[in-house]
Design an enzyme around this catalytic site. Structure first.
Site, PDB file in Angstrom:
ATOM      1  N   GLU A  45      29.965   8.439 -15.889  1.00  0.00           N
ATOM      2  CA  GLU A  45      30.946   7.381 -15.643  1.00  0.00           C
ATOM      3  C   GLU A  45      31.515   6.838 -16.950  1.00  0.00           C
ATOM      4  OE1 GLU A  45      32.326   6.241 -12.890  1.00  0.00           O
ATOM      5  OE2 GLU A  45      31.204   7.640 -11.632  1.00  0.00           O
ATOM      6  N   TYR A 130      33.177  -1.963 -12.029  1.00  0.00           N
ATOM      7  CA  TYR A 130      33.472  -0.639 -11.490  1.00  0.00           C
ATOM      8  C   TYR A 130      32.337   0.343 -11.756  1.00  0.00           C
ATOM      9  CZ  TYR A 130      35.555   3.894 -10.669  1.00  0.00           C
ATOM     10  OH  TYR A 130      35.775   5.168 -10.211  1.00  0.00           O
ATOM     11  N   ASP A 148      39.429   2.809  -7.551  1.00  0.00           N
ATOM     12  CA  ASP A 148      40.090   3.172  -8.800  1.00  0.00           C
ATOM     13  C   ASP A 148      41.547   3.495  -8.512  1.00  0.00           C
ATOM     14  OD1 ASP A 148      40.039   5.648  -7.580  1.00  0.00           O
ATOM     15  OD2 ASP A 148      38.860   6.638  -9.150  1.00  0.00           O
TER      16      ASP A 148
END
Length: 301
Positions: A45, A130, A148
């Site tokens: 990520e 996120y 996203d």
């Protein structure tokens, strides 16, 4: 903010089932999709932030060869981690420093075990909402809907969700099945990456949401990150959308009742006639969107 209920299709369970079935039947393979290790997912990520996935995949494998687990990264020299980041062109070096510090936090403050929920994960250095939600979802199946740019594009096109962050989050979370954040978030992001990119590929990618999609029905594929819509007028994709729209509005129709609703120049024996319309219906039937019996067609039940 929009009323969430107004944006969701009536048959939400069918929408969910269609997407998960499409994803599980075939999807792009990335190494971070094949693991539930929170460390490896966090690495992916952080690397994926504003970096193309093709470059990330190679760097990800090299990084794990060097530091295979959170303890190894925590014990590393920070200069080596930053140097790796620079050598692999992974963007801002602060991300490398934060990732290294987060590994130390996991080891020193959590006994080498990652927090399992988004709130706990956000306490790690450099881990924002996120990323925390993504790790909670993909490692522990314990997250909210990931929202996203790709997901926003999908929701805007499919369900006409306005360009508003709160609206996107509300609709995304309302759609996600309880306790299935791992498969659901992977599936929605795959949809945005494969079928509903800036230039949509609805039919070739077999988008599972065509029967409900506002953009597919209207031909307007603009989105928050797409200022101008791709060429669509007169395309086969547009004609397929008109078939779905007509059958949704009018129920079962004969070919000659359906044809004029798809093209104003429909002529049963002409170029745009029964044979041409039959081809559209055959494609839609193969995709499980319509059913054809004799001279009549309707949406698949």
């Amino acid at each position: 903010m929009t009323d969430t209920a107004e944006r969701l299709p009536d048959d939400t369970e069918a929408v969910r089932g269609a997407l998960v079935e499409w994803y599980e039947a075939d999807h792009r393979s990335f190494p971070w999709r094949e693991t539930r290790d929170p460390y490896r997912i966090l690495v992916s990520e952080v690397m994926s932030q504003q970096t193309q996935l093709g470059r990330v995949e190679s760097a990800y494998r090299d990084f794990l060869d060097e530091w295979p687990d959170v303890a190894a990264l925590a014990d590393a020299d920070r200069a080596d981690v930053v140097g790796f980041w620079t050598d692999h062109s992974l963007g801002y070096n602060n991300r490398a420093k934060y990732l290294h510090e987060a590994a130390r936090q996991v080891v020193d403050e959590h006994g080498g075990e990652f927090p399992t929920d988004p709130d706990g994960l956000q306490e790690l250095m450099g881990v924002g909402p996120y990323t925390a939600n993504a790790v909670a979802s993909f490692a522990f199946d314990n997250g909210n809907a990931v929202v996203d740019t790709n997901v926003k594009r999908v929701l805007h096109r499919a369900f006409d969700v306005p360009d508003d962050d709160a609206a996107f989050e509300a609709v995304a979370n309302a759609l996600m099945p309880d306790g299935e954040s791992r498969v659901w978030n992977n599936a929605v992001m795959e949809l945005g990456g494969v079928a509903c990119g800036k230039t949509p590929d609805c039919d070739e990618a077999g988008c599972p949401w065509r029967a409900w999609c506002h953009a597919y029905e209207t031909g307007d594929f603009t989105a928050p990150d797409v200022a101008t819509q791709p060429s669509f007028e007169g395309s086969r994709r547009q004609m397929r959308g008109r078939v779905v729209k007509a059958l949704r509005s009018h129920g079962t129709l004969s070919l000659d009742e359906l044809g004029p609703r798809v093209r104003v120049d429909y002529d049963p024996g002409g170029r745009y006639g029964r044979e041409w319309l039959g081809g559209l219906l055959s494609d839609l039937a193969d995709d499980g969107l319509v059913e054809v019996e004799g001279d009549e067609a309707r949406l698949a039940r």
